[in-house]
Design an enzyme around this catalytic site. Structure first.
Site, short mmCIF file in Angstrom:
data_model
loop_
_atom_site.label_atom_id
_atom_site.label_comp_id
_atom_site.label_asym_id
_atom_site.label_seq_id
_atom_site.Cartn_x
_atom_site.Cartn_y
_atom_site.Cartn_z
N ILE A 1 2.96 -15.20 7.46
CA ILE A 1 2.51 -14.56 8.70
C ILE A 1 1.10 -14.00 8.59
O ILE A 1 0.56 -13.51 9.57
CB ILE A 1 3.48 -13.45 9.17
CG1 ILE A 1 3.72 -12.44 8.04
CG2 ILE A 1 4.79 -14.04 9.65
CD1 ILE A 1 4.57 -11.26 8.46
N GLY A 2 0.49 -14.08 7.44
CA GLY A 2 -0.87 -13.59 7.38
C GLY A 2 -1.47 -13.81 6.01
O GLY A 2 -0.75 -14.04 5.03
N GLY B 1 -4.79 -12.31 3.51
CA GLY B 1 -5.91 -11.38 3.38
C GLY B 1 -6.50 -11.49 2.00
O GLY B 1 -6.11 -12.36 1.22
N PHE C 1 -6.05 -9.72 -0.45
CA PHE C 1 -5.09 -9.39 -1.48
C PHE C 1 -4.19 -10.57 -1.82
O PHE C 1 -3.79 -10.78 -2.95
CB PHE C 1 -4.25 -8.21 -0.96
CG PHE C 1 -3.04 -7.88 -1.77
CD1 PHE C 1 -3.13 -6.97 -2.79
CD2 PHE C 1 -1.83 -8.47 -1.50
CE1 PHE C 1 -2.02 -6.65 -3.53
CE2 PHE C 1 -0.71 -8.15 -2.25
CZ PHE C 1 -0.81 -7.24 -3.26
N VAL D 1 0.94 -12.81 3.19
CA VAL D 1 2.01 -11.98 3.71
C VAL D 1 3.08 -12.89 4.32
O VAL D 1 2.77 -13.79 5.10
CB VAL D 1 1.48 -11.00 4.78
CG1 VAL D 1 2.59 -10.06 5.22
CG2 VAL D 1 0.29 -10.23 4.26
N LYS E 1 4.10 -8.67 1.08
CA LYS E 1 2.72 -8.96 0.72
C LYS E 1 2.71 -9.38 -0.75
O LYS E 1 3.09 -8.62 -1.63
CB LYS E 1 1.93 -7.68 0.91
CG LYS E 1 0.46 -7.82 1.04
CD LYS E 1 -0.06 -6.59 1.79
CE LYS E 1 -1.36 -6.08 1.27
NZ LYS E 1 -1.79 -4.85 1.92
N ASP F 1 -11.14 1.19 5.51
CA ASP F 1 -11.13 -0.09 6.21
C ASP F 1 -10.40 0.07 7.54
O ASP F 1 -9.53 -0.72 7.88
CB ASP F 1 -10.50 -1.18 5.33
CG ASP F 1 -10.99 -2.57 5.73
OD1 ASP F 1 -11.98 -2.66 6.49
OD2 ASP F 1 -10.39 -3.56 5.28
#
Ligand code: NAG
Ligand code: NAG
Ligand code: NAG
Ligand code: NAG
Ligand code: NAG
Length: 945
Positions: free
Chosen positions: A603-604, A606, A608, A611, A625, A734
């Site tokens: 779903i995502g 980044g 890092f 996710v 994550k 952030d």
């Protein structure tokens, strides 16, 4: 007179030079072309092969896409270096004594609006300073230099000054038998301009130019050309030239005089070299018919120049001049003696920099070997990562001290104590022949102490607090200049008493305690100053201890293992103080894999990692994550987030449910936020489906502001040190709309604490190590001073407020230039009270003007350039609460037309935001359809009269 100018190539020489060039294979095989941050090899339309830069910098955390104009086809990535001092260098292979052209490209766009500055070095010779975008030419800035290789490799370096240095592309081109450095072997030439005078289209480069020089179209450059010069072109020639015919076959001519003016050179005197290239384009013109004088800055540099003087139609001229600020090249027809006016086909202006001598080569080779040995077992060591380029110039590597000796720097001190290094102590250290002090204490070095040559100049050696084995070698104890030798606290070191003359030697005799040693005193001082980070580290250490305990207790049966920590938090205002013990769960990898169906739904993504969506056995939806084992980045962010979120809970923060640290996997588990991010709702896909109405926007803003307001009290009571930091602020670093998530009831929750830090306290050094944040949200003051404060988040939050009001992205270069930055675009409208101009068109008519004004007013205060003038988060919360009350009452008023009566704003301690209301505030213009239900007294600060 002859001394003033130089003819560089006679016709015969030119012929030989050109012949050589023609014989040379003209493929781009020897080119090195680097696309920084690219994922793959590629070949461009000029048939140049590009490679990624992972061989130099394997970390992709510092990669960023640049948003280019929609129809732009060029490269669009940058690598930036988050360093607070020193340099980062690309080390490129060269052949000794060969000339090269090297070209770095710095894409425009990254640093929009912020001050940024870094130096560009070839070897250790500085050739340019790249400053923030105001200075850059449109689109791409290229910095190009020409140098003669002094070795089998050459560094191209970016040296930190302000902000993060960055680079997009790097090109190295061999210049075989070129004329550039024939008379200037000990210089570096920086390209100022390379103009194909008659060019009309794009720059001409490889494959037309074997060297891949780029011949620019003069109209794209900021130069002035005398206006009535007429173009000349011809295709009649096939002369041998060093410049591509495609460049030479067009020119400018004038019946009287040609003039080219370059402004914006350096303000001080500098040496420049000009190369002028002439090709007679009209074959009916014979020698002596086109004769002209060549002036630079009104000084005659070449008298009665005739292209055909050497019997060829082609000629080149090299001029050496000293100039400052501007350079004016003028070609004037010799009256009476010449039939035709001057012509010019191409020219180059190069700035001459004396070659700066780098560190003594033996020291360089030795320290490089030491570094490579250390890197084997310490790949992610920050000290080693900062060891880039020349060890001493322009600034020495961290831990090194250098001294000038016989014209070049040498290394005299190596201090890598407390650097977290492990593995064998590299024996090459003994090859640093000028080393006087060596300190490797407080690391995890293993193995034996190497043998030292008797020529060693060492005076002081500290090997203590490692895990070295064996004996003190005689070669060390008998060094003639040695005055101090520490080797204690090496648990497995020989206990035999060493044989040395202790009367001339300060030593610990291998014992762990050292009386009043300076390094311990330093340790205490540093420990006190850095206690903020110490607490963070403590937290991480605690988690690790707990983790180990739990892992050893766990049967790996997939059950949750609750972990309770002694961390509590509190909120500052009395109404929402809360104390809680927090339970963080440790999940097994198997459990996570089951919950996510083996990471089925992404779903995502980044910096890092990725996710995934998952469901726990009890039915709770979670976001998982994952930092994969192959990713080098993010360990610190992982620990930071785990550390912070495992100690705080707040209704407006995305809570951490648990984590997993198995098999090198670092995984964090949060509840799934079913309504996505605020950004998505404002201008993403979700926004296209359904407009986010104003009252909801307002309550999200308030929730997010509350999520930013809390302070923390830590108690680690199990430890002998009891650290209580009452009310330390956390700086998120952030804050942005994509980090404000929305749960199923549209409650705002702040996410992503990977970059967070504690606010500096008195005694902390205020400057932070690196500037983190997102372009468009970044506080300009923090960016330029690197001084972190809670007000940096306030700035970012102000940008979020403007997004909520306008529905626009903080940065969008697809808009007209003056609308790129949301902040810069919105400010003038707010100042001129033209609020309608900035409000999102999809909520027009759907808001109460007064509530809108409160929000805009708060936003304006937040984005004050000077942080001191910005309000605190608590004040913003109050302002937004007021706005929401106004809005809700207006809505209710709308619903029941019955008058509500004299409603009064309860908050008597209402914060007044620091702006000059006379100049800034407009008369509130209640939307006619929404009569204000609020009595005028409460509105006093905003009333027009
Ligand atoms: C990319 O190019 C380099 C140099 O030409 C080559 O060594 C490497 O194998 C190439 N990599 C791939 C994946 O093609
Ligand atoms: C950058 O652009 C590439 C496509 O060119 C895309 O795959 C990648 O996800 C982008 N990265 C970021 C951080 O936006
Ligand atoms: C790209 O777009 C800009 C403006 O939208 C236009 O001026 C320019 O000519 C375009 N360039 C190309 C190569 O189409
Ligand atoms: C120009 O170069 C000459 C030697 O080539 C040097 O003596 C002189 O100092 C230089 N001038 C400047 C302004 O750099
Ligand atoms: C070449 O020079 C002759 C005069 O000698 C002139 O008549 C002619 O127009 C010139 N040709 C071009 C292409 O300029």
């Amino acid at each position: 007179m002859m001394g003033v100018y130089n003819w560089i190539v006679s016709g015969a020489e030119c012929f030989i030079v050109c012949l050589l060039i023609l014989i040379q294979p003209t493929c781009a095989g020897d080119f090195v072309s680097i696309n920084c941050c690219a994922a793959l090899n590629s070949t461009d339309k000029n048939n140049i092969s590009w490679i990624p830069d992972y061989g130099w910098f394997p970390n992709d955390a510092n990669c960023q896409n640049i948003t280019r104009a929609a129809n732009h086809t060029g490269y669009d990535k940058i690598r930036f270096f988050q360093i607070d001092s020193g340099k980062r260098c690309y080390n490129l292979p060269t052949n000794k004594d060969q000339d090269y052209l090297i070209r770095g490209t710095f894409l425009y766009g990254y640093s929009v609006g912020f001050s940024l500055s870094f130096d560009v070095l070839i070897g250790v010779t500085r050739i340019s300073t790249v400053k923030s975008f105001e200075d850059l030419k449109a689109e791409d800035l290229k910095v190009e230099g020409i140098f003669r290789a002094t070795n089998q490799h050459m560094d191209f370096c970016l040296v930190h000054d302000k902000g993060s240095p960055y680079i997009s592309q790097l090109e190295l081109r061999p210049l075989e038998d070129s004329v550039y450095l024939q008379r200037k072997a000990t210089t570096v030439l920086k390209l100022v301009s390379r103009i194909g005078v008659g060019n009309a289209g794009d720059g001409i480069r490889h494959p037309d130019d074997h060297f891949d020089r780029i011949w620019e179209n003069p109209n794209n450059e900021r130069i002035f050309i005398s206006p009535d010069s007429t173009p000349a072109r011809s295709i009649i020639f096939n002369a041998s030239t060093t410049v591509p015919l495609k460049v030479l076959k067009t020119a400018l001519t004038h019946q009287d005089r040609l003039e080219f003016v370059h402004n914006s050179l350096n303000a001080e005197d500098h040496n420049y070299t000009l190369f002028l290239y002439f090709l007679e384009l009209n074959s009916t013109i014979s020698p002596r018919q086109r004769v002209f004088n060549i002036y630079v800055n009104n000084e005659l540099h070449h008298k009665e120049f005739d292209i055909q003087a050497n019997g060829s139609y082609y000629n080149e001229v090299e001029l050496n001049v000293i100039a400052k600020e501007s350079l004016n090249l003028t070609l004037i027809k010799v009256k009476n003696r010449s039939v035709f006016g001057p012509i010019l086909n191409a020219y180059e202006i190069l700035q001459v920099y004396p070659w700066v001598q780098g560190t003594n080569q033996q020291d360089v080779d030795t320290i490089e070997m030491v570094k490579n040995k250390l890197l084997l077992l310490n790949k992610e060591n920050l000290v080693l990562q900062s060891w880039s380029g020349d060890p001493c110039s322009p600034l020495p590597w961290k831990g090194l001290t250098c001294q000038q000796m016989n014209g070049s720097p040498v290394i005299i001190r190596l201090n890598i104590s407390s650097s977290n290094l492990r593995g064998p102590l590299p024996a090459n250290i003994t090859g640093l022949t000028n080393l006087m002090q060596l300190n490797v204490s407080h690391n995890d070095f293993t193995g034996k102490i190497p043998e030292f040559p008797s020529s060693s100049k060492l005076t002081s050696v500290d090997l203590s607090s490692n895990d070295l084995v064996g004996f003190l070698p005689n070669s060390l104890t008998s060094l003639p200049n040695l005055t101090s030798l520490y080797y204690g606290c090496n648990a497995h070191f020989s206990k035999e008493s060493p044989s040395f003359n202790s009367s001339r030697l300060a030593t610990d005799y291998g014992a762990c305690e050292r009386q009043g040693s300076t390094s311990e005193i330093q340790g205490i001082v540093i420990g006190t100053v850095a206690c903020g980070s110490f607490i963070l580290a403590l937290g991480v250490a605690l988690i690790c201890i707990y983790r180990q305990k739990f892992l050893s207790l766990a049967n790996f049966d997939g059950n949750r293992h609750p972990m309770t920590r002694n961390a509590i938090f509190s909120l500052p205002s009395s109404d929402d103080v809360d104390f809680k013990s927090i339970t963080i769960q440790v999940f097994t990898l198997e459990y996570i894999e089951n919950a996510t169906h083996k990471y089925k739904t992404l779903i995502g993504e980044g910096g890092f990692g990725s996710v995934f969506r998952g469901i726990l056995p009890d039915g709770q939806e979670v976001a998982v994550k994952v930092r994969s084992s192959t990713s080098i980045q993010g360990t610190r962010e992982f620990e930071n987030e785990l550390n912070l979120l495992s100690s705080i809970r707040h209704e407006n923060l995305v809570p951490l449910l648990g984590y997993c640290c198995e098999n090198d996997q670092q995984i964090l588990v949060y509840p799934f936020m079913s309504n996505g991010s605020l950004q998505d709702r404002l201008n993403g896909e979700a926004a296209k489906r359904k407009t986010l109405d104003w009252p909801t926007r307002l309550s999200i803003a308030l929730g997010a502001a509350r999520g930013k307001k809390f302070k923390i009290i830590f108690h680690y009571s199990g430890l002998t040190h009891l650290h209580t930091f009452a009310g330390r602020c956390i700086i998120h670093r952030d804050v942005k709309s994509s980090n404000i998530l929305l749960d199923q009831s549209m409650n705002a929750k702040v996410a992503d604490f990977g970059f967070s830090k504690y606010a500096p306290q008195e005694g902390d050094s205020g400057a932070s190590l690196e500037v983190r944040g997102t372009a468009g949200y970044l506080d300009p003051e923090y960016y330029s001073t690197q001084h972190l404060s809670a007000k940096s988040d306030v700035f970012s939050f102000g940008v979020v407020l403007l997004e909520i009001v306008s529905g626009r992205e903080p940065l969008n270069i697809h808009r007209p230039r003056n609308e790129w930055s949301l902040v810069e675009w919105a400010k003038p409208f707010i100042r001129e009270s033209k609020i309608d101009e900035i409000v999102d068109s999809s909520i027009k008519g759907g808001y109460h003007a007064e509530a809108m004004w409160r929000v805009v007013e708060a936003a304006l205060a937040c984005i004050e350039p000077f942080s001191a003038y910005r309000p605190c988060m608590a004040d913003i919360v109050r302002e937004l609460e007021d706005a929401l009350i106004i809005e809700n009452n207006a809505s209710e008023y709308m619903k029941s037309i019955d008058s509500i009566g004299g409603y009064s704003l309860g908050g008597s301690n209402r914060f007044s935001i620091v702006i000059d209301k006379k100049n800034v505030l407009p008369p509130p213009t209640p939307t006619p359809t929404v009569p204000s239900p609020i009595n005028s007294q409460a509105l006093a600060p905003l009333e027009p009269r």
